[in-house]
Motif scaffolding. Structure first.
Motif, PDB file in Angstrom:
ATOM      1  N   GLY A 257      42.288 -90.413  44.845  1.00 55.84           N
ATOM      2  CA  GLY A 257      43.069 -89.221  44.337  1.00 55.84           C
ATOM      3  C   GLY A 257      43.440 -88.356  45.457  1.00 55.84           C
ATOM      4  O   GLY A 257      44.640 -88.105  45.278  1.00 55.84           O
ATOM      5  N   THR A 258      42.834 -88.045  46.339  1.00 52.63           N
ATOM      6  CA  THR A 258      43.471 -87.027  47.349  1.00 52.63           C
ATOM      7  C   THR A 258      44.517 -87.906  48.223  1.00 52.63           C
ATOM      8  O   THR A 258      45.376 -87.465  48.665  1.00 52.63           O
ATOM      9  N   ALA A 259      44.159 -89.205  48.432  1.00 51.93           N
ATOM     10  CA  ALA A 259      45.238 -89.947  49.225  1.00 51.93           C
ATOM     11  C   ALA A 259      46.563 -90.061  48.356  1.00 51.93           C
ATOM     12  O   ALA A 259      47.825 -89.824  49.103  1.00 51.93           O
ATOM     13  N   GLU A 260      46.463 -90.174  47.058  1.00 58.64           N
ATOM     14  CA  GLU A 260      47.994 -89.946  46.324  1.00 58.64           C
ATOM     15  C   GLU A 260      48.573 -88.760  46.555  1.00 58.64           C
ATOM     16  O   GLU A 260      49.840 -88.732  46.580  1.00 58.64           O
ATOM     17  N   SER A 304      41.892 -82.851  51.433  1.00 61.71           N
ATOM     18  CA  SER A 304      40.351 -83.180  51.720  1.00 61.71           C
ATOM     19  C   SER A 304      39.847 -83.084  50.307  1.00 61.71           C
ATOM     20  O   SER A 304      39.954 -82.136  49.575  1.00 61.71           O
ATOM     21  N   VAL A 305      39.240 -83.979  49.949  1.00 61.13           N
ATOM     22  CA  VAL A 305      38.218 -84.052  48.648  1.00 61.13           C
ATOM     23  C   VAL A 305      36.861 -83.195  49.249  1.00 61.13           C
ATOM     24  O   VAL A 305      36.328 -83.175  50.393  1.00 61.13           O
ATOM     25  N   GLY A 338      38.641 -81.760  43.804  1.00 64.05           N
ATOM     26  CA  GLY A 338      37.034 -81.694  43.329  1.00 64.05           C
ATOM     27  C   GLY A 338      36.888 -81.996  41.831  1.00 64.05           C
ATOM     28  O   GLY A 338      38.026 -81.577  41.155  1.00 64.05           O
ATOM     29  N   SER A 339      35.987 -82.507  41.495  1.00 67.70           N
ATOM     30  CA  SER A 339      35.938 -82.901  39.946  1.00 67.70           C
ATOM     31  C   SER A 339      35.396 -81.839  39.267  1.00 67.70           C
ATOM     32  O   SER A 339      35.631 -81.782  38.042  1.00 67.70           O
ATOM     33  N   TRP A 340      34.571 -81.023  39.845  1.00 65.77           N
ATOM     34  CA  TRP A 340      33.799 -79.758  39.130  1.00 65.77           C
ATOM     35  C   TRP A 340      33.704 -78.409  39.980  1.00 65.77           C
ATOM     36  O   TRP A 340      33.873 -77.442  39.137  1.00 65.77           O
ATOM     37  N   ALA A 341      33.935 -78.504  41.188  1.00 69.03           N
ATOM     38  CA  ALA A 341      33.626 -77.386  42.205  1.00 69.03           C
ATOM     39  C   ALA A 341      34.477 -77.794  43.501  1.00 69.03           C
ATOM     40  O   ALA A 341      33.594 -77.527  44.244  1.00 69.03           O
ATOM     41  N   ILE A 367      43.629 -79.793  43.478  1.00 71.33           N
ATOM     42  CA  ILE A 367      43.931 -80.592  42.338  1.00 71.33           C
ATOM     43  C   ILE A 367      42.584 -80.906  41.676  1.00 71.33           C
ATOM     44  O   ILE A 367      41.382 -81.015  42.609  1.00 71.33           O
ATOM     45  N   ASN A 368      42.356 -81.562  40.420  1.00 73.71           N
ATOM     46  CA  ASN A 368      41.112 -81.737  39.843  1.00 73.71           C
ATOM     47  C   ASN A 368      41.065 -83.142  39.568  1.00 73.71           C
ATOM     48  O   ASN A 368      41.628 -83.886  38.786  1.00 73.71           O
ATOM     49  N   SER A 369      40.333 -83.877  40.325  1.00 71.77           N
ATOM     50  CA  SER A 369      40.065 -85.598  40.349  1.00 71.77           C
ATOM     51  C   SER A 369      41.147 -86.301  40.608  1.00 71.77           C
ATOM     52  O   SER A 369      41.153 -86.972  41.512  1.00 71.77           O
TER      53      SER A 369
END
Length: 389
Positions: A257-260, A304-305, A338-341, A367-369
């Motif tokens: 996701g972060t790579a995209e 970064s994730v 991040g997916s939640w925080a 971005i979220n996820s």
């Protein structure tokens, strides 16, 4: 042996069987340990080599002197790091009467590395501006503390116009590799010497006005043409000035996701004509290459994730390297996932805040996820900031 001048021979050794220099820097094409012999009434050798290539080095000395039946009178130790001092014990054993010329700090370090040698009785200590004569040749010593160890000095053969520059102007390369100097010298400088820019500037001021037409470093090729090019790059690197207008997009991604997001921001930067764009996966490229690109380009976007409530390790490692090498005077954009925080942007900003003159563009992109269509305007706005629009 390669002739540098009529009286100076290259007697260094090539190491094509090493994967990591200093246990951390990839050298896929090998590296050289450079040493030089000055053939005069007194024969002087400039620096030893890594013990890995001691046999080759001693053989080169013997081959160079085979027709003269003479022996080296003096070993000039410019730098005590083991890739240059490792064979000192061996040359003393081979030539027991050889004397050593070095700085006072180098003497102390030699005693640390070789406790069974009486260096005090065989060392001639020199300081900044001191000279010695070998016959026709006059050598002048220029101390270069913290470039990149405290004992370092350079040696100017003022007769033939050769500057023996220690680790300065060196590169991750073999002595015959001249075509990739900019790339591998930049990577060498930024990762090994990078944090000592002020010390490099101090030595460059000492060298200004001295006459030399050859730079002979301790790694990589001897520089004989267009010295102004190498000098200009060294001046930029040590002032932490970018060489090129452009942006490094460095990302650390887990599931893509972060790579995209990084790929999309890179495409938008190119569309906005933001200069040269380099997209680099920190998880799959050695950090030394990323550090060199951050020094080369005027801007950086960090993507970064969030991981375990912190930064993903590859991004954390990259930023720690940049801080350690004292990179400054760059424009930086932040993209976090991040997916939640998500907290990556804040943590990246905290590290950047400890660095000098780093302009961080606000706000960060979150971005979220996965990248969503609603995120695209923020990415475009970030790209336009770097393009000056």
């Amino acid at each position: 042996m390669q002739s540098i001048t009529q009286h100076i021979r290259f007697i260094g050794a090539e190491d094509d069987n090493i994967d990591l220099f200093e246990g951390q820097y990839p050298v896929p094409n090998g590296i050289s340990y450079n040493s030089y012999l000055i053939d005069d009434e007194q024969i002087a050798i400039i620096d030893a080599v890594d013990v890995r290539r001691c046999g080759d080095w001693l053989a080169s000395i013997e081959d160079t002197l085979a027709d003269s039946a003479r022996t080296p009178a003096r070993l000039i130790v410019q730098h005590v790091e083991p890739d240059h001092s490792g064979s000192i014990h061996a040359i003393i054993d081979r030539y027991p009467d050889i004397r050593i010329t070095c700085t006072a700090k180098a003497l102390k370090m030699l005693e640390n590395f070789f406790e069974d040698v009486d260096f005090a009785s065989r060392c001639d200590i020199v300081g900044d501006g001191d000279t010695i004569g070998l016959g026709r040749t006059t050598l002048r010593f220029i101390t270069a503390p913290m470039v990149h160890w405290p004992e370092v000095m350079m040696t100017l053969d003022s007769t033939d116009g050769v500057l023996f520059s220690a680790d300065a102007f060196g590169s991750f390369a073999m002595s015959s590799s001249t075509d990739a100097w900019d790339t591998e010298a930049r990577r060498y400088y930024t990762n090994i010497v990078g944090r000592f820019g002020a010390s490099v500037q101090a030595v460059m001021k000492k060298l200004t006005g001295l006459e030399f037409s050859v730079i002979a470093p301790l790694h990589g090729p001897v520089l004989t043409d267009n010295l102004a090019h190498y000098w200009t790059l060294y001046d930029k690197w040590s002032r932490y000035q970018p060489e090129t207008d452009g942006v490094l997009v460095a990302y650390a991604s887990i599931y893509g996701g972060t790579a995209e997001a990084a790929r999309r921001i890179a495409a938008k930067l190119e569309a906005e004509n933001a200069g040269e764009i380099v997209l680099l996966d920190l998880c799959r490229h050695d950090v030394s290459y990323a550090v060199a690109e951050a020094f080369r380009l005027s801007g950086v976007i960090l993507c970064s994730v969030t991981y375990d409530g912190g930064l993903f390790p590859a991004m954390h490692d990259f930023l720690n390297h940049l801080e350690s090498k004292k990179l400054c005077n760059r424009t930086v954009g932040l993209v976090e996932n991040g997916s939640w925080a998500p907290v990556a942007a804040r943590l990246m900003a905290d590290i950047l805040g400890r660095m000098k003159d780093m302009t961080v563009i606000s706000p960060a992109v979150t971005i979220n996820s996965r990248l969503h269509s609603a995120d695209l305007p923020a990415l475009r706005a970030l790209a336009r900031e770097f393009a000056g629009k």
